[in-house]
Design a protein around this motif. Structure first.
Motif, mmCIF file in Angstrom:
data_model
loop_
_atom_site.group_PDB
_atom_site.id
_atom_site.type_symbol
_atom_site.label_atom_id
_atom_site.label_comp_id
_atom_site.label_asym_id
_atom_site.label_seq_id
_atom_site.Cartn_x
_atom_site.Cartn_y
_atom_site.Cartn_z
ATOM 1 N N ALA A 187 -6.570 -27.740 -35.509
ATOM 2 C CA ALA A 187 -5.207 -27.204 -36.299
ATOM 3 C C ALA A 187 -5.129 -25.619 -36.396
ATOM 4 C CB ALA A 187 -5.217 -27.986 -37.803
ATOM 5 N N TRP A 189 -0.632 -31.784 -44.265
ATOM 6 C CA TRP A 189 -0.825 -31.320 -42.776
ATOM 7 C C TRP A 189 0.275 -30.256 -42.543
ATOM 8 C CZ3 TRP A 189 -0.965 -35.770 -38.387
ATOM 9 C CH2 TRP A 189 -2.651 -36.448 -38.502
ATOM 10 N N HIS A 244 -1.203 -29.071 -37.693
ATOM 11 C CA HIS A 244 -2.047 -30.572 -37.415
ATOM 12 C C HIS A 244 -1.190 -31.413 -36.698
ATOM 13 C CE1 HIS A 244 -4.258 -28.597 -41.160
ATOM 14 N NE2 HIS A 244 -5.019 -29.563 -40.846
ATOM 15 N N GLU A 297 -8.629 -31.585 -37.665
ATOM 16 C CA GLU A 297 -8.817 -30.441 -38.482
ATOM 17 C C GLU A 297 -9.533 -29.255 -37.884
ATOM 18 O OE1 GLU A 297 -8.189 -29.683 -41.431
ATOM 19 O OE2 GLU A 297 -7.484 -31.794 -41.941
ATOM 20 N N ARG A 298 -10.566 -29.732 -36.747
ATOM 21 C CA ARG A 298 -10.806 -28.674 -35.567
ATOM 22 C C ARG A 298 -9.836 -27.925 -34.970
ATOM 23 N NH1 ARG A 298 -13.289 -31.555 -30.982
ATOM 24 N NH2 ARG A 298 -10.866 -31.559 -30.516
ATOM 25 N N ASP A 358 -10.189 -37.539 -37.596
ATOM 26 C CA ASP A 358 -9.809 -36.795 -38.607
ATOM 27 C C ASP A 358 -10.632 -35.379 -38.339
ATOM 28 O OD1 ASP A 358 -8.526 -39.006 -39.378
ATOM 29 O OD2 ASP A 358 -9.853 -39.175 -41.149
ATOM 30 N N ALA A 359 -11.913 -35.300 -37.933
ATOM 31 C CA ALA A 359 -12.654 -34.007 -37.715
ATOM 32 C C ALA A 359 -12.134 -33.255 -36.558
ATOM 33 C CB ALA A 359 -14.048 -34.373 -37.457
#
Length: 228
Positions: free
Chosen positions: A79, A39, A43, A76-77, A72-73
């Motif tokens: 970050a 991360w 993140h 990630e989207r 989690d998605a």
């Protein structure tokens, strides 16, 4: 007795400390690795924002996250966003959490978090406080476990000791910082090990932020604790 109003105020103060510290970053430094494997600092900031939304869901009777993969998605989207967007999101989502916490409610009710974990609604503000404080440390920008409020360190240690109490994969452990003492792990008449250290080193080991090298261990070797 848990004072959720006190803890909501503590969350607000901790959030302001995090935002003030993170505002000194720039886009390049925010994109650098945090102390959490895999991360970046971005993140961590994205997770802090999405956790606030998730705990609003909990307080309002909805699932904390739709699924683990969606959680989690979403991180990630979010970050890759510029730092100013990250900080605005942390601030806005924190305000949403404070608003949900200020709404009239039965704070003695039981709520459900991730993975089927249940808790009293009154403890949700403290759980949020832990998220903000520990992830501030995870950013790796000068805020260390030693900088945590004394009350938070003691209560989070109490909380983690309770989490591991009776765990079949944790030996019987007596912990002490020289002033306070705790017992956790498997039940036994005599502890398998005694672990002594500073409040920050004990908390760091219990929450997975330190390897325990700063602790003194009598008895068996220091065990590897299961994931939280």
């Amino acid at each position: 007795m848990i004072d959720h109003a006190h803890d909501l105020a503590s969350v607000r103060d901790a959030t302001e400390r995090l935002l003030t510290a993170a505002a000194a970053l720039d886009n390049a430094s925010a994109a650098k690795p945090s102390r959490l494997p895999g991360w970046s600092r971005n993140h961590v900031l994205a997770h802090v924002a999405r956790n606030a939304d998730a705990l609003v869901n909990v307080l309002e009777g909805r699932p904390m996250y739709a699924t683990a993969s969606v959680r989690d998605a979403d991180i990630e989207r979010d970050a890759p966003r510029p730092l100013d967007v990250q900080l605005a999101d942390v601030r806005d989502s924190a305000a949403g959490f404070q608003a949900a916490g200020a709404a009239p409610a039965d704070w003695s009710r039981t709520v459900e978090l991730r993975n089927g974990i249940v808790d009293s609604a009154s403890r949700i503000p403290f759980r949020r406080w832990a998220e903000v404080e520990l992830h501030h440390v995870d950013l790796g920008i000068g805020y260390e476990l030693e900088n945590l409020p004394e009350e938070f360190t003691r209560r989070e240690t109490d909380f983690l000791v309770e989490r591991f109490d009776g765990h079949p994969d944790v030996p019987s452990i007596h912990l002490t910082d020289g002033t306070h003492a705790w017992s956790t792990g498997r039940s036994a008449e005599k502890p398998d090990i005694t672990v002594t250290g500073s409040p920050s080193d004990l908390l760091g080991w219990l929450c997975g932020r330190r390897d325990g090298s700063g602790l003194t261990v009598d008895g068996d070797s220091l065990p590897t604790l299961p994931p939280l």
